[in-house]
Write a protein that holds these residues in place. Structure first.
Motif, short mmCIF file in Angstrom:
data_model
loop_
_atom_site.label_atom_id
_atom_site.label_comp_id
_atom_site.label_asym_id
_atom_site.label_seq_id
_atom_site.Cartn_x
_atom_site.Cartn_y
_atom_site.Cartn_z
N GLU A 1 -2.45 79.12 -17.37
CA GLU A 1 -1.33 78.35 -16.79
C GLU A 1 -1.28 78.51 -15.27
O GLU A 1 -0.94 77.57 -14.55
N ILE B 1 -3.97 76.36 -13.55
CA ILE B 1 -3.47 74.98 -13.44
C ILE B 1 -2.47 74.87 -12.30
O ILE B 1 -2.57 74.00 -11.43
N PHE B 2 -1.50 75.80 -12.29
CA PHE B 2 -0.44 75.80 -11.26
C PHE B 2 -1.02 75.91 -9.84
O PHE B 2 -0.72 75.10 -8.96
N VAL C 1 -3.16 72.85 -8.67
CA VAL C 1 -2.34 71.70 -8.25
C VAL C 1 -1.67 71.98 -6.90
O VAL C 1 -1.66 71.13 -6.01
N MET D 1 5.35 68.92 -9.57
CA MET D 1 4.19 68.60 -10.41
C MET D 1 3.49 69.90 -10.85
O MET D 1 3.17 70.07 -12.03
N ALA D 2 3.27 70.80 -9.90
CA ALA D 2 2.59 72.07 -10.21
C ALA D 2 3.41 72.90 -11.20
O ALA D 2 2.89 73.40 -12.20
N HIS D 3 4.71 73.03 -10.92
CA HIS D 3 5.56 73.83 -11.81
C HIS D 3 5.76 73.14 -13.15
O HIS D 3 5.86 73.81 -14.18
N GLY D 4 5.84 71.80 -13.14
CA GLY D 4 5.99 71.04 -14.38
C GLY D 4 4.79 71.26 -15.29
O GLY D 4 4.94 71.54 -16.49
N LEU D 5 3.59 71.16 -14.73
CA LEU D 5 2.37 71.36 -15.53
C LEU D 5 2.28 72.80 -16.04
O LEU D 5 1.84 73.05 -17.16
N LYS D 6 2.72 73.74 -15.20
CA LYS D 6 2.71 75.15 -15.63
C LYS D 6 3.68 75.35 -16.79
O LYS D 6 3.35 76.03 -17.77
N ILE E 1 4.76 73.06 -18.96
CA ILE E 1 4.25 72.39 -20.17
C ILE E 1 3.15 73.23 -20.82
O ILE E 1 3.14 73.44 -22.04
N SER E 2 2.21 73.73 -20.00
CA SER E 2 1.12 74.53 -20.56
C SER E 2 1.65 75.84 -21.14
O SER E 2 1.18 76.31 -22.18
#
Ligand SMILES: [Zn+2]
Length: 241
Positions: free
Chosen positions: A138, A141-142, A145, A225-230, A232-233
């Motif tokens: 995670e 990914i974070f 991004v 976007m970065a925190h959102g993807l983190k 979700i993952s």
């Protein structure tokens, strides 16, 4: 913190006035040990970096208050590659960042699934390796991004940071994670983790704004976007594990 000049006379020291962000060659002149004079900014006429003479606690308080001048001092004037052991600081920061995130994931898993500590060493190691892999994934990914997004935004900025510097800036600006340590000593509801996460998002935003001088909407978009993807993952990995 001596000045360096290009052959065309432009400043390459990387220092900036903490008040307005105007580049400055040198932050102070030292006449004798303990006897210094702070340089004034040519643009705003204020002392270029008042934190040089301040207690470290003042800097901490201003960082918690999200004052951009405190972030400028940290990223432009304190953490320059020449002033610190950059590689050592980067590795220590990554390690502390991961340890605190492993602890965060551990608490979340315990609360989500009423998860209890494994009874045998093998099951403990198995669970720990799952948590470790989840945290690494995670955060890859974070950070990818954040660094990519910041790299795109900083093209118009006066100073372009390399990816290692951006990595350190993102990690340092996530300093609110330190408050997770309080949860190791005192019992808090897991909602405190989300409050800490909100502070980390806002701190990352201020850091991005300071180093890119980009528009508020763009910086906010990259952070969310970065925190959102983190997020979700993280949720996906909690369900899978
Ligand atoms: Zn200034």
């Amino acid at each position: 913190m001596k000045q360096k000049m290009n052959c065309d006379g432009t400043c390459t020291s990387g220092f900036k006035c903490v008040q307005c962000g105007f580049p400055i060659d040198t932050l102070y002149i030292q006449y004798s040990p303990g006897n210094i004079r702070l340089m004034k900014c040519e643009y705003c006429k204020a002392a270029a970096d008042e934190y040089i003479e301040c207690e470290f606690m003042i800097l901490i308080i201003d960082l918690i208050l999200h004052k951009p001048k405190a972030y400028r001092h940290l990223f432009y004037n304190r953490f320059s590659k020449e002033a610190v052991n950059f590689k050592g600081l980067l590795w220590k920061s990554i390690l502390a960042f991961l340890i605190l995130d492993i602890y965060r994931m551990w608490v979340l898993r315990m609360n989500e699934n009423e998860w209890t500590l494994p009874v045998t060493t093998v099951s403990f190691l198995l669970d720990f390796s799952k948590v470790f892999a989840s945290v690494v994934l995670e955060n890859v990914i974070f950070l990818a991004v954040m660094i990519h997004g910041t790299g795109k935004l900083q093209s118009a900025s006066a100073r372009v940071f390399g990816w290692k510097e951006l990595l350190l800036i993102v990690i340092i600006s996530s300093y609110f994670k330190i408050f997770l340590m309080a949860m190791m000593v005192w019992k808090f509801p897991s909602s405190v983790i989300f409050i800490i996460d909100m502070f980390i998002v806002s701190s990352n935003y201020v850091a991005l704004k300071v180093i890119t001088d980009s528009m508020m909407v763009r910086c906010l978009t990259v952070c969310l976007m970065a925190h959102g993807l983190k997020f979700i993952s993280c949720q996906g990995l909690i369900v899978l594990c």
